[in-house]
Design an enzyme around this catalytic site. Structure first.
Site, PDB file in Angstrom:
ATOM      1  N   ILE A 123      20.878  10.255  14.422  1.00  0.00           N
ATOM      2  CA  ILE A 123      19.470   9.878  14.409  1.00  0.00           C
ATOM      3  C   ILE A 123      19.257   8.552  15.124  1.00  0.00           C
ATOM      4  O   ILE A 123      20.131   7.686  15.112  1.00  0.00           O
ATOM      5  CB  ILE A 123      18.939   9.802  12.951  1.00  0.00           C
ATOM      6  N   CYS A 124      18.103   8.420  15.782  1.00  0.00           N
ATOM      7  CA  CYS A 124      17.666   7.180  16.404  1.00  0.00           C
ATOM      8  C   CYS A 124      18.597   6.790  17.554  1.00  0.00           C
ATOM      9  O   CYS A 124      18.689   7.497  18.548  1.00  0.00           O
ATOM     10  CB  CYS A 124      17.570   6.092  15.332  1.00  0.00           C
ATOM     11  N   HIS A 125      19.320   5.669  17.453  1.00  0.00           N
ATOM     12  CA  HIS A 125      20.288   5.276  18.475  1.00  0.00           C
ATOM     13  C   HIS A 125      21.654   5.930  18.253  1.00  0.00           C
ATOM     14  O   HIS A 125      22.556   5.758  19.082  1.00  0.00           O
ATOM     15  CB  HIS A 125      20.469   3.747  18.481  1.00  0.00           C
ATOM     16  N   TRP A 144      15.981   8.036  19.687  1.00  0.00           N
ATOM     17  CA  TRP A 144      15.040   6.955  19.967  1.00  0.00           C
ATOM     18  C   TRP A 144      14.753   6.988  21.470  1.00  0.00           C
ATOM     19  O   TRP A 144      15.658   7.225  22.272  1.00  0.00           O
ATOM     20  CB  TRP A 144      15.655   5.624  19.553  1.00  0.00           C
ATOM     21  N   SER A 172      17.566  13.506  15.411  1.00  0.00           N
ATOM     22  CA  SER A 172      16.192  13.094  15.127  1.00  0.00           C
ATOM     23  C   SER A 172      15.938  11.745  15.797  1.00  0.00           C
ATOM     24  O   SER A 172      16.865  11.075  16.254  1.00  0.00           O
ATOM     25  CB  SER A 172      15.932  13.002  13.623  1.00  0.00           C
TER      26      SER A 172
END
Length: 210
Positions: A123-125, A144, A172
């Site tokens: 998720i994200c980075h 991200w 995500s």
């Protein structure tokens, strides 16, 4: 009474991950909720969850705009074996994966899960680790927004969606996506790794296309 949105819908899944062991790979600077909330959801679904890090003791989270709380490390990378786990979670936080991708053992840990066909959530980075492991060719995923160029350069197809699953990779974009991310992780970890025959065909197709 208000429901916690990050665990909404899990009451019927309490035993879905019984007997499963899941690794969360992180170091200092992980986005706090991107480790603590998936860990909580997976444990409530019956899994045993270990936090894995290059160093022993504790690692410090990042809470949106400042340093957050410490989290206990269960095993170091020297102690943990990918074969002991049925799934892997890669939290974000800009600092965390930027440090981890400079650790050859961390990159190899991620690559081992992918090459075994085991489910991975990032998720994200967090998908920076997938870029570094070289496993994104012809895969569709999200992250991200600032990571999308790295994903495309690594051969992946980036999309702007709250949760994306492509074979054994689930991704995500940000903390707001955690409810969908956690629910999808429970589903994917419950199903387990890709069948060996299917995974072998996928690897052969990837090599043929390269």
């Amino acid at each position: 009474m208000h429901e916690d949105p990050t665990t909404k819908g899990f009451s019927t899944m309490n035993a879905k991950l019984q007997g499963k062991r899941i690794a969360i790979l992180a170091t200092d600077g992980f986005e706090q909720v991107e480790l603590t909330e998936p860990k909580k959801a997976l444990e409530e679904a019956g899994a045993t969850v270990d936090v894995i890090s290059p160093k022993p003791g504790q690692i410090r989270g990042w809470k949106f705009t400042e340093w957050g709380e410490n989290t206990k490390v269960d095993k170091t990378l020297d102690e943990a074996k990918p074969s002991d786990y049925q799934g892997l979670v890669l939290p974000g936080g800009q600092i965390n994966p930027d440090k981890l991708r400079l650790e050859p053992k961390a990159v190899a840990f991620v690559a081992d899960f992918f090459n075994s066909g085991k489910p991975i959530g990032a998720i994200c980075h967090g998908p920076w680790m997938l870029v570094e492991a070289g496993v994104l060719k012809k895969r569709t995923l999200t992250s991200w927004p600032s990571v999308r160029t790295d994903i495309r350069n690594a051969g992946g197809h980036w999309v702007d969606e709250e949760v994306v699953t492509d074979q054994n990779l689930t991704t995500s974009r940000k903390p707001d996506d955690l409810p969908a991310f956690n629910e999808r992780l429970i589903r994917e970890f419950g199903q387990g790794k890709l069948s060996q025959a299917k995974h072998t065909l996928e690897k052969q197709a990837t090599r043929a296309a390269s």
